[in-house]
Design a protein around this motif. Structure first.
Motif, PDB file in Angstrom:
ATOM      1  N   GLN A 475     -26.452  -9.535  49.538  1.00 28.42           N
ATOM      2  CA  GLN A 475     -25.766  -9.254  48.279  1.00 28.42           C
ATOM      3  C   GLN A 475     -24.248  -9.392  48.413  1.00 28.42           C
ATOM      4  O   GLN A 475     -23.551  -9.613  47.420  1.00 28.42           O
ATOM      5  N   HIS A 476     -23.718  -9.315  49.653  1.00 28.39           N
ATOM      6  CA  HIS A 476     -22.296  -9.595  49.844  1.00 28.39           C
ATOM      7  C   HIS A 476     -21.993 -11.069  49.582  1.00 28.39           C
ATOM      8  O   HIS A 476     -20.840 -11.422  49.296  1.00 28.39           O
ATOM      9  N   ARG A 596     -34.518  -4.064  42.318  1.00 25.92           N
ATOM     10  CA  ARG A 596     -34.475  -3.014  43.354  1.00 25.92           C
ATOM     11  C   ARG A 596     -35.864  -2.615  43.833  1.00 25.92           C
ATOM     12  O   ARG A 596     -36.007  -2.042  44.912  1.00 25.92           O
ATOM     13  N   ASP A 601     -32.326  -1.911  48.811  1.00 27.34           N
ATOM     14  CA  ASP A 601     -30.917  -1.704  49.174  1.00 27.34           C
ATOM     15  C   ASP A 601     -29.951  -2.353  48.191  1.00 27.34           C
ATOM     16  O   ASP A 601     -28.739  -2.291  48.373  1.00 27.34           O
ATOM     17  N   TRP A 603     -27.463  -2.967  45.260  1.00 25.06           N
ATOM     18  CA  TRP A 603     -26.544  -2.071  44.557  1.00 25.06           C
ATOM     19  C   TRP A 603     -27.020  -1.860  43.126  1.00 25.06           C
ATOM     20  O   TRP A 603     -27.421  -2.819  42.447  1.00 25.06           O
ATOM     21  N   PRO A 604     -26.998  -0.617  42.635  1.00 23.40           N
ATOM     22  CA  PRO A 604     -27.496  -0.342  41.272  1.00 23.40           C
ATOM     23  C   PRO A 604     -26.783  -1.164  40.210  1.00 23.40           C
ATOM     24  O   PRO A 604     -27.402  -1.606  39.245  1.00 23.40           O
ATOM     25  N   GLU A 605     -25.473  -1.379  40.370  1.00 26.62           N
ATOM     26  CA  GLU A 605     -24.745  -2.144  39.360  1.00 26.62           C
ATOM     27  C   GLU A 605     -25.249  -3.591  39.295  1.00 26.62           C
ATOM     28  O   GLU A 605     -25.352  -4.182  38.223  1.00 26.62           O
ATOM     29  N   ASP A 607     -28.282  -4.593  40.219  1.00 28.04           N
ATOM     30  CA  ASP A 607     -29.638  -4.523  39.653  1.00 28.04           C
ATOM     31  C   ASP A 607     -29.583  -4.434  38.127  1.00 28.04           C
ATOM     32  O   ASP A 607     -30.308  -5.147  37.421  1.00 28.04           O
ATOM     33  N   LEU A 635     -17.283  -4.881  41.802  1.00 25.40           N
ATOM     34  CA  LEU A 635     -18.145  -4.881  42.989  1.00 25.40           C
ATOM     35  C   LEU A 635     -17.504  -5.668  44.123  1.00 25.40           C
ATOM     36  O   LEU A 635     -17.573  -5.262  45.292  1.00 25.40           O
ATOM     37  N   ARG A 638     -14.722  -3.456  45.475  1.00 28.73           N
ATOM     38  CA  ARG A 638     -15.206  -2.240  46.138  1.00 28.73           C
ATOM     39  C   ARG A 638     -15.894  -2.539  47.470  1.00 28.73           C
ATOM     40  O   ARG A 638     -15.663  -1.854  48.472  1.00 28.73           O
ATOM     41  N   GLU A 639     -16.719  -3.577  47.482  1.00 23.46           N
ATOM     42  CA  GLU A 639     -17.505  -3.867  48.682  1.00 23.46           C
ATOM     43  C   GLU A 639     -16.832  -4.879  49.592  1.00 23.46           C
ATOM     44  O   GLU A 639     -17.320  -5.127  50.701  1.00 23.46           O
ATOM     45  N   THR A 641     -16.626  -8.123  49.247  1.00 22.89           N
ATOM     46  CA  THR A 641     -17.505  -9.276  49.453  1.00 22.89           C
ATOM     47  C   THR A 641     -16.687 -10.550  49.609  1.00 22.89           C
ATOM     48  O   THR A 641     -15.608 -10.694  49.035  1.00 22.89           O
TER      49      THR A 641
END
Length: 677
Positions: A475-476, A596, A601, A603-605, A607, A635, A638-639, A641
């Motif tokens: 997901q990154h 999900r 694993d 991220w809810p956002e 999904d 995202l 924050r992450e 990526t």
């Protein structure tokens, strides 16, 4: 070079090719079996041998074997029907359990909010007829039901006052579906209960197997009561068979009674309910079934003969005749125009190709091939809608990808010119808002009767190629991938350009770390070249409204982006199916499994965004690509990526420009509205 010198060199190339494949040439000259005959014999062998073997086995079946075969069919039918019943029960019970655990229904059962929630619950499922909350002592607190259902619901509640599960017995061909009741206790130790009443048309349909003989019957029993049956007479189901089915924990089958008037019966319990399914048929029907199978086998063989003949004719018209023309042209180019064909068409083609290749290498003729001003270097791939070449622009001294777009040879010249102008207009519009995530179109020209687009040459792979060796991406990586495509769509939509065919094959991953979308405007132009009511795009990525013949807008491209992200991040297609009809049906009707659930694993956002993009109703999707960008950028920050560019040695297939995968066949997945509704 003189003619005699050219002939001498051509003959020398031919002798060299002959030495390389001496054995095959000798066999080809000795056994000159035309390619058409080989195709026909192959089709007959593939089509007739299995059918002949099957027919021979059918003829040799004795009565006991026939009974065994019929029993196997009944076993499969009974188990399938029991599984369908169990599946429906599990789904309806899950809904009832979920509703019974709703805190709103538990804490405020008599509030307006609860009444509204019950109405929303009714709207969520078409077969849900009524939902009732009681106080645990039988007194109703609130009820929500569909209009006109009050009498049937009240009658059911009276007949099953305290039953946890109840199905109203329904005679064959009843005017109304049977009613199914689930009564579940409320959560948190509250004494109340929730009753959910369903119109169980699916259960009634499970008792009507299309694959069974008209003398075969199917019924759903609870003890001695026939809940559902396709026949009114219970004598069709022997008492001993019902007794065994009632007490059995596994499926079973057998013959009950003598051979003259006995019956072949199979039974299977229903998981999750004290019910069982019985499938029954007279013994005498087994022989009739076998006779019918023999007749159908003979008809199948005849049909296979006709099909093989038809396919041979098609093969001649579409493959063999063009091959002969190509071989003749190659003999002419190779200086063998006066020579007789060597062996069959393929052998002659190979000899001529070897000779031609030798001459091309010797004289470097490949550098002399041009499409308009562009020099052709090599063929990258071909599809039904055109071909893609790696080329060079000698004026600007830069590499290009050359895509030929077939607009229809049978179109009038004026219409083809208009469509070429439309492609050029799209290219000009795209070039006007140059964007780092869009493959720019440099030029559109006419060459040799085809429209040729000169595009940026992207060295890399397509996302489609990448997913063949990396089925699930991190997901990154998925966030920057989605951002790049969303930004491309944001730029294009801002200039009123729709893509209409967003899919992994049209997303290019450069070795330099770039992510680019290609083929903007091609699907729309190809649609304009065809009759009204034709859809261009790829089933499985097209939005539901497009498949239903409704207007396509920018939210259709966002739906396709959702499919791409779902597939890349989970490794599964949200609407996958073995056939085109399955993919279309699932796109229009099937609810999407949350990503999900396949990848916990996630991220809810991410999904939530994918589910919003895949919403059936376009109005419920993000309004534009800018909203998708706005959802992904936080995202990314924050992450932290970051996109990792693919390495040249890390993908399936030959190393080369990614335009090969993206351009070949783009727009070829077209379907008319009448065939996909």
């Amino acid at each position: 070079m003189s003619t005699s010198e050219g002939d001498t060199r051509s003959q020398g190339a031919e002798r060299g090719a002959g030495k390389a494949s001496t054995l095959s040439l000798r066999l080809a000259r000795r056994w000159r079996i035309p390619l058409l005959w080989r195709v026909a014999l192959g089709l007959l062998a593939v089509g007739l041998l299995p059918l002949g073997i099957a027919a021979n086995r059918l003829i040799g079946l004795n009565s006991d074997a026939l009974e065994e075969q019929v029993l196997r069919t009944h076993i499969a039918t009974a188990r399938s029907a029991a599984d369908r019943v169990a599946s429906y029960l599990a789904g309806s019970r899950a809904l009832a359990d979920s509703a019974a655990a709703n805190p709103l229904f538990i804490d405020e059962p008599d509030s307006l909010a609860t009444a509204a929630g019950l109405r929303a619950l009714l709207d969520s499922r078409a077969d849900l007829l009524a939902v009732i909350l009681d106080n645990g002592a039988g007194a109703e607190v609130v009820r929500a039901q569909r209009s006109g259902a009050a009498a049937r619901v009240s009658e059911l509640l009276a007949a099953a006052a305290n039953a946890e599960l109840h199905l109203t017995p329904s005679p064959p061909n009843a005017a109304e579906p049977p009613l199914l009741l689930w009564r579940r206790p409320l959560g948190k130790g509250v004494p109340g209960r929730l009753a959910a009443v369903f119109e169980a048309e699916d259960l009634a349909a499970a008792m009507r197997p299309l694959e069974m003989d008209d003398q075969a019957h199917l019924a759903l029993f609870a003890d001695e009561v026939a809940l559902l049956s396709d026949v009114a007479e219970l004598g069709e189901f022997p008492e001993e068979a019902r007794r065994q089915g009632r007490s059995a924990s596994l499926w079973g089958a057998g013959r009950f009674g003598d051979r003259a008037d006995g019956r072949l019966v199979a039974y299977s319990p229903v998981e999750g309910a004290p019910w069982f399914v019985i499938s029954s048929q007279p013994v005498a029907v087994a022989e009739a079934v076998a006779a019918r199978m023999r007749r159908e086998a003979v008809l199948s063989i005849l049909f296979a003969l006709l099909l093989a003949s038809a396919l041979s004719a098609i093969a001649y018209a579409s493959v063999i005749r063009p091959l002969r023309a190509i071989a003749q042209a190659q003999r002419r180019l190779a200086g063998r125009s006066a020579a007789k064909p060597l062996g069959d068409e393929l052998t002659d083609l190979k000899v001529s190709l070897d000779a031609l290749e030798s001459r091309l290498k010797e004289r470097q003729e490949i550098g002399e091939v041009f499409l308009d001003r562009y020099r052709v270097i090599e063929l990258l791939g071909s599809g039904s809608m055109g071909s893609v070449f790696r080329g060079h622009d000698p004026v600007l001294n830069r590499p290009v990808a050359l895509k030929t777009v077939r607009l229809g040879a049978d179109l009038p010249a004026a219409q083809r010119q208009r469509l070429a102008q439309l492609l050029l207009k799209e290219a000009v519009t795209t070039a006007r808002f140059s964007h780092p995530n869009i493959v720019p179109v440099y030029d559109v020209v006419e060459a040799n009767g085809a429209t040729v687009m000169a595009l940026e040459f992207v060295a890399g792979v397509s996302l489609e190629q990448w997913l063949t060796t990396h089925p699930v991406i991190d997901q990154h990586q998925g966030v920057p991938l989605g951002l790049a495509v969303a930004r491309a769509l944001e730029a294009a939509h801002g200039h009123d350009i729709l893509h209409r065919d967003i899919k992994p094959g049209n997303i290019l991953l450069g070795y330099d770390g770039t992510i680019k979308v290609t083929d903007f405007g091609i699907a729309e132009t190809l649609a304009a070249a065809n009759q009204e009511g034709t859809i261009f795009g790829t089933p499985g990525y097209l939005p539901p409204e497009c498949l239903l013949g409704q207007e396509y807008d920018n939210r259709g491209d966002l739906f396709s982006l959702g499919v791409v992200l779902y597939r890349a991040l989970t490794g599964e297609h949200p609407f996958g199916g073995r056939t085109l009809h399955e993919r279309i049906t699932r796109t229009v009707h099937q609810a999407v499994t949350a990503p999900r659930l396949l990848r916990p694993d996630l991220w809810p956002e991410l999904d939530r965004l994918i589910l919003d993009l895949l919403h059936k109703d376009p109005a419920e999707r993000p309004a534009n690509a800018s909203q998708v960008v706005a959802a992904l950028e936080p995202l990314e920050r924050r992450e932290g990526t970051r996109w990792q560019a693919p390495r040249r040695d890390s993908h399936a297939g030959p190393v080369g420009p990614a335009t090969e995968a993206s351009a070949v066949g783009s727009g070829a997945s077209s379907r008319s509205l009448s065939s996909i509704r």
